[in-house]
Design a protein around this motif. Structure first.
Motif, PDB file in Angstrom:
ATOM      1  N   PRO A 133      20.185  -5.514   3.034  1.00 21.61           N
ATOM      2  CA  PRO A 133      18.839  -5.366   2.456  1.00 21.61           C
ATOM      3  C   PRO A 133      18.041  -6.664   2.523  1.00 21.61           C
ATOM      4  N   GLY A 134      17.865  -7.194   3.736  1.00 20.51           N
ATOM      5  CA  GLY A 134      17.186  -8.465   3.909  1.00 20.51           C
ATOM      6  C   GLY A 134      15.731  -8.295   4.293  1.00 20.51           C
ATOM      7  N   ILE A 135      15.117  -9.407   4.632  1.00 17.27           N
ATOM      8  CA  ILE A 135      13.694  -9.388   4.944  1.00 17.27           C
ATOM      9  C   ILE A 135      13.433  -8.746   6.303  1.00 17.27           C
ATOM     10  N   GLY A 136      14.452  -8.680   7.163  1.00 17.38           N
ATOM     11  CA  GLY A 136      14.296  -7.989   8.437  1.00 17.38           C
ATOM     12  C   GLY A 136      14.062  -6.503   8.243  1.00 17.38           C
ATOM     13  N   LYS A 137      14.835  -5.890   7.367  1.00 14.08           N
ATOM     14  CA  LYS A 137      14.652  -4.470   7.061  1.00 14.08           C
ATOM     15  C   LYS A 137      13.283  -4.234   6.425  1.00 14.08           C
ATOM     16  N   VAL A 153      17.748  -7.421  13.807  1.00 12.28           N
ATOM     17  CA  VAL A 153      18.715  -6.531  14.454  1.00 12.28           C
ATOM     18  C   VAL A 153      20.041  -6.536  13.709  1.00 12.28           C
ATOM     19  N   THR A 154      20.516  -7.723  13.351  1.00 10.20           N
ATOM     20  CA  THR A 154      21.798  -7.820  12.657  1.00 10.20           C
ATOM     21  C   THR A 154      21.740  -7.136  11.301  1.00 10.20           C
ATOM     22  N   GLU A 155      20.656  -7.313  10.576  1.00 11.90           N
ATOM     23  CA  GLU A 155      20.525  -6.663   9.272  1.00 11.90           C
ATOM     24  C   GLU A 155      20.475  -5.149   9.426  1.00 11.90           C
ATOM     25  N   ARG A 156      19.869  -4.669  10.490  1.00 14.41           N
ATOM     26  CA  ARG A 156      19.809  -3.230  10.718  1.00 14.41           C
ATOM     27  C   ARG A 156      21.186  -2.678  11.047  1.00 14.41           C
ATOM     28  N   LEU A 202      10.603  -4.311   9.233  1.00 15.17           N
ATOM     29  CA  LEU A 202      10.578  -3.100  10.050  1.00 15.17           C
ATOM     30  C   LEU A 202       9.958  -1.930   9.292  1.00 15.17           C
ATOM     31  N   ASP A 203      10.366  -1.745   8.057  1.00 10.63           N
ATOM     32  CA  ASP A 203       9.797  -0.651   7.254  1.00 10.63           C
ATOM     33  C   ASP A 203       8.291  -0.815   7.095  1.00 10.63           C
ATOM     34  N   SER A 204       7.838  -2.045   6.928  1.00  7.24           N
ATOM     35  CA  SER A 204       6.413  -2.297   6.741  1.00  7.24           C
ATOM     36  C   SER A 204       5.627  -2.043   8.024  1.00  7.24           C
ATOM     37  N   VAL A 205       6.222  -2.393   9.170  1.00  7.86           N
ATOM     38  CA  VAL A 205       5.552  -2.138  10.443  1.00  7.86           C
ATOM     39  C   VAL A 205       5.430  -0.640  10.688  1.00  7.86           C
ATOM     40  N   VAL A 216       0.822  -1.207   0.000  1.00 10.38           N
ATOM     41  CA  VAL A 216       0.000   0.000   0.000  1.00 10.38           C
ATOM     42  C   VAL A 216       0.854   1.255   0.000  1.00 10.38           C
ATOM     43  N   ARG A 217       2.156   1.085   0.273  1.00 12.59           N
ATOM     44  CA  ARG A 217       3.054   2.240   0.315  1.00 12.59           C
ATOM     45  C   ARG A 217       3.678   2.527  -1.037  1.00 12.59           C
ATOM     46  N   THR A 218       4.093   1.485  -1.765  1.00 12.12           N
ATOM     47  CA  THR A 218       4.788   1.689  -3.035  1.00 12.12           C
ATOM     48  C   THR A 218       4.029   1.151  -4.233  1.00 12.12           C
ATOM     49  N   GLY A 219       3.038   0.276  -4.001  1.00 14.24           N
ATOM     50  CA  GLY A 219       2.320  -0.336  -5.108  1.00 14.24           C
ATOM     51  C   GLY A 219       3.062  -1.483  -5.760  1.00 14.24           C
TER      52      GLY A 219
END
Length: 318
Positions: free
Chosen positions: A264-268, A256-259, A271-274, A81-84
Motif C-alpha cells: 500500500p505505497g505511494i505507487g499504488k 511496479v514492485t508495489e503492484r 496509479l489509482d489516481s491516474v 475528488v474521488r473520496t473527499g
C-alpha cells in the motif's frame, strides 16, 4: 561552506518552482475531465459546471496555479475528488511504505554492489571478476516486473520462503515487517546493485593503478590497507552519487514492485489516481516525489565535501 549551501539551496528552490509548473501543466494535459468523473458520466451540464466551479477548474490556468502554490505553502494539498479525503492524509499513509521499501532496497544494492565491485577490481582478469560482471549484466538485462513475478511464483508460492503479498509496519513488528519487505526490496534493488557494482569497480581500478598507490605499496603498505584505505574510500564518492540519484528514482519507480507485491505505497496511490483522473492527488504526489528527489541530491552535494575535502577546491564550498 555557508556560501556553497546558500548557492545549492537557491538552485534547489528554482528547480522546485520549475518542477511545480511542469507538474501543474502536465497533470491538466491528461485526457479526461475530473469534474465529469466526480459528477458522473450521466450528470447534466449544469451539475458538471457547478463541480468545475467548486474545484476552481473554471479559472484561467495562471490563477489556478497561483491558488495551488498558495495552498501548498499553507500546507493544504487539497482533497481527493474521488473520496473527499485530504491529500496530505493519503500521502502520509502511503509515503512511509514506499520510503521504507526504497531505503531497504538501496541498502541491499549498496552492500551487494560495493562488495562485488571490490571483488571485481581486486581479482581483475580472473573468475571472480567474470562472475561479478555476469551478475551485473543479468541484473541490468532482466525486467523488474518479470523477475518479480518469477520471485512470487517460485520463492513465495512454491517454496514458501517469503510472503507473496502484504505489508507489516517495521515500526510495529520489526522482524516481521522486514520479512515482508525483504523480497520486494531484493527485486527492486537488484538492478541498482548492478549499477553500484560497475561504478565501484571502475573507480577502484582507476585508484589502484594510480601513482600514489604504487608509492604506498613501495613503502610497504599492505594489500588490505591499500584496498580499503584508498580504493574503497575513493569509490565512496561514486557510490554517494549513485545513491543520491537512485534513491529518488527508487521512490518514484517503485510502482511496479508495489503492484506485484500488493504494497500500500505511494505507487499504488499514483496509479489509482491516474485511472480516476484525480487531479489533486496526482499533482501532490508528483510534487512530493520531486521535492524528495531535489532534497536527496542537495544532501548528496553536501556530503561530497565531507567525504572528500578536495571537492572544496572550486571555492564554492568554502
Amino acid at each position: 561552506m555557508l556560501r556553497y549551501l546558500f548557492h545549492r539551496l537557491w538552485q534547489s528552490a528554482v528547480t522546485l518552482v520549475l518542477a511545480s509548473i511542469v507538474v501543474f501543466v502536465g497533470v491538466r494535459a491528461l485526457p479526461g475531465d475530473p469534474a465529469t468523473a466526480m459528477a458522473g458520466e450521466e450528470a447534466d451540464p449544469e451539475t458538471i459546471a457547478a463541480v468545475r466551479a467548486e474545484l476552481g477548474l473554471d479559472e484561467p490556468l495562471p490563477v489556478q496555479y497561483l491558488t495551488f502554490v498558495r495552498n501548498v505553502l499553507a500546507g493544504d494539498l487539497g482533497e481527493s475528488v474521488r473520496t473527499g479525503t485530504p491529500v496530505s492524509e493519503m500521502i502520509g499513509a502511503t509515503l512511509p511504505v514506499t520510503v521504507q521499501l526504497a531505503v531497504y532496497a538501496m541498502l541491499i544494492a549498496v552492500l551487494a554492489g560495493m562488495a562485488l565491485g571490490v571483488v571485481a577490481a581486486v581479482f581483475r582478469g580472473r573468475w571472480p571478476e567474470w562472475a561479478a560482471n555476469g551478475f551485473s549484466l543479468f541484473a541490468l538485462s532482466v525486467p523488474t516486473f518479470w523477475l518479480g513475478i518469477l520471485a512470487v511464483l517460485y520463492l513465495s508460492v512454491q517454496l514458501g520462503a517469503f510472503p507473496a503479498s502484504g505489508y507489516v509496519s517495521p515500526f510495529e513488528h520489526p522482524l516481521r515487517g522486514l520479512y515482508y519487505l525483504t523480497l520486494p526490496a531484493l527485486i527492486l534493488g537488484l538492478s541498482h546493485a548492478a549499477v553500484v557494482q560497475r561504478q565501484t569497480r571502475a573507480s577502484m581500478v582507476e585508484t589502484l593503478t594510480a601513482d600514489f598507490v604504487r608509492t604506498a605499496r613501495a613503502k610497504g603498505l599492505g594489500r588490505g590497507a591499500v584496498i580499503f584505505r584508498y580504493g574503497v574510500r575513493n569509490s565512496l564518492i561514486v557510490v554517494t552519487t549513485i545513491v543520491g540519484l537512485q534513491l529518488g528514482g527508487l521512490i518514484a519507480g517503485a510502482v511496479v514492485t508495489e503492484r506485484i507485491f500488493s504494497l500500500p505505497g505511494i505507487g499504488k496511490l499514483t496509479l489509482d489516481s491516474v485511472f480516476t483522473r484525480d487531479y489533486p492527488v496526482i499533482q501532490a504526489v508528483v510534487l512530493v516525489i520531486t521535492g524528495a528527489y531535489i532534497l536527496i541530491n542537495l544532501l548528496v552535494d553536501v556530503l561530497y565535501t565531507v567525504i572528500d575535502p578536495r571537492m572544496r577546491v572550486s571555492g564554492r564550498a568554502r
